[in-house]
Design a protein around this motif. Sequence first.
Motif, PDB file in Angstrom:
ATOM      1  N   UNK A  48      -1.741  -2.558   0.984  1.00  0.00           N
ATOM      2  CA  UNK A  48      -1.827  -3.908   0.420  1.00  0.00           C
ATOM      3  C   UNK A  48      -3.082  -4.070  -0.429  1.00  0.00           C
ATOM      4  N   UNK A  49      -4.191  -3.551   0.039  1.00  0.00           N
ATOM      5  CA  UNK A  49      -5.462  -3.699  -0.670  1.00  0.00           C
ATOM      6  C   UNK A  49      -5.445  -3.006  -2.028  1.00  0.00           C
ATOM      7  N   UNK A  50      -4.621  -1.978  -2.183  1.00  0.00           N
ATOM      8  CA  UNK A  50      -4.604  -1.226  -3.433  1.00  0.00           C
ATOM      9  C   UNK A  50      -3.388  -1.435  -4.301  1.00  0.00           C
ATOM     10  N   UNK A  51      -2.556  -2.407  -3.967  1.00  0.00           N
ATOM     11  CA  UNK A  51      -1.272  -2.533  -4.674  1.00  0.00           C
ATOM     12  C   UNK A  51      -1.318  -3.356  -5.943  1.00  0.00           C
ATOM     13  N   UNK A  52      -2.373  -4.094  -6.167  1.00  0.00           N
ATOM     14  CA  UNK A  52      -2.427  -4.945  -7.355  1.00  0.00           C
ATOM     15  C   UNK A  52      -1.354  -6.008  -7.294  1.00  0.00           C
ATOM     16  N   UNK A  53      -0.590  -6.158  -8.389  1.00  0.00           N
ATOM     17  CA  UNK A  53       0.447  -7.186  -8.472  1.00  0.00           C
ATOM     18  C   UNK A  53       1.806  -6.703  -7.971  1.00  0.00           C
ATOM     19  N   UNK A  54       1.880  -5.455  -7.536  1.00  0.00           N
ATOM     20  CA  UNK A  54       3.156  -4.882  -7.084  1.00  0.00           C
ATOM     21  C   UNK A  54       3.602  -5.546  -5.777  1.00  0.00           C
ATOM     22  N   UNK A  55       4.888  -5.756  -5.639  1.00  0.00           N
ATOM     23  CA  UNK A  55       5.478  -6.259  -4.408  1.00  0.00           C
ATOM     24  C   UNK A  55       5.092  -5.339  -3.250  1.00  0.00           C
ATOM     25  N   UNK A  56       4.748  -5.907  -2.072  1.00  0.00           N
ATOM     26  CA  UNK A  56       4.269  -5.091  -0.950  1.00  0.00           C
ATOM     27  C   UNK A  56       5.321  -4.092  -0.476  1.00  0.00           C
ATOM     28  N   UNK A  57       6.560  -4.519  -0.332  1.00  0.00           N
ATOM     29  CA  UNK A  57       7.599  -3.581   0.115  1.00  0.00           C
ATOM     30  C   UNK A  57       7.756  -2.425  -0.866  1.00  0.00           C
ATOM     31  N   UNK A  58       7.710  -2.727  -2.151  1.00  0.00           N
ATOM     32  CA  UNK A  58       7.809  -1.672  -3.164  1.00  0.00           C
ATOM     33  C   UNK A  58       6.600  -0.749  -3.103  1.00  0.00           C
ATOM     34  N   UNK A  59       5.418  -1.316  -2.912  1.00  0.00           N
ATOM     35  CA  UNK A  59       4.202  -0.505  -2.818  1.00  0.00           C
ATOM     36  C   UNK A  59       4.270   0.442  -1.625  1.00  0.00           C
ATOM     37  N   UNK A  60       4.834  -0.031  -0.524  1.00  0.00           N
ATOM     38  CA  UNK A  60       4.972   0.824   0.666  1.00  0.00           C
ATOM     39  C   UNK A  60       5.950   1.961   0.369  1.00  0.00           C
ATOM     40  N   UNK A  61       7.067   1.659  -0.268  1.00  0.00           N
ATOM     41  CA  UNK A  61       8.044   2.707  -0.599  1.00  0.00           C
ATOM     42  C   UNK A  61       7.431   3.767  -1.510  1.00  0.00           C
ATOM     43  N   UNK A  62       6.701   3.325  -2.524  1.00  0.00           N
ATOM     44  CA  UNK A  62       6.055   4.274  -3.436  1.00  0.00           C
ATOM     45  C   UNK A  62       5.022   5.104  -2.682  1.00  0.00           C
ATOM     46  N   UNK A  63       4.239   4.475  -1.806  1.00  0.00           N
ATOM     47  CA  UNK A  63       3.247   5.190  -1.008  1.00  0.00           C
ATOM     48  C   UNK A  63       3.920   6.278  -0.164  1.00  0.00           C
ATOM     49  N   UNK A  64       5.004   5.907   0.510  1.00  0.00           N
ATOM     50  CA  UNK A  64       5.725   6.876   1.354  1.00  0.00           C
ATOM     51  C   UNK A  64       6.264   8.024   0.505  1.00  0.00           C
ATOM     52  N   UNK A  65       6.841   7.711  -0.645  1.00  0.00           N
ATOM     53  CA  UNK A  65       7.357   8.751  -1.539  1.00  0.00           C
ATOM     54  C   UNK A  65       6.242   9.711  -1.947  1.00  0.00           C
ATOM     55  N   UNK A  66       5.091   9.165  -2.344  1.00  0.00           N
ATOM     56  CA  UNK A  66       3.965  10.015  -2.737  1.00  0.00           C
ATOM     57  C   UNK A  66       3.454  10.848  -1.567  1.00  0.00           C
TER      58      UNK A  66
END
Length: 74
Positions: A48-66
């Motif tokens: 959450x702290x590093x996601x900027x304006x990105x939706x939190x659920x989307x940021x989590x999915x991208x994090x998991x993918x990476x």
Amino acid sequence: MSAGVTKRSVMIAGHRTSVSLEDPFWAALREVADARGQSVQALIGAIDAGRGAQNLSSAIRVFVLEAVRAIPET
């Protein structure tokens, strides 16, 4: 393949919010948190702290993918 969506309430920076993710993402997020010695809630807080304006659920999915892509192949 069908993946159910589960909504969970988490505390981030002193406030409650709900996060909806497909079950495989919750499982992978839990695995990453365990590997880092963190709680899922702490890991979500860091995302959450590093996601900027990105939706939190989307940021989590991208994090998991990476995180999955960063695992060396055996």
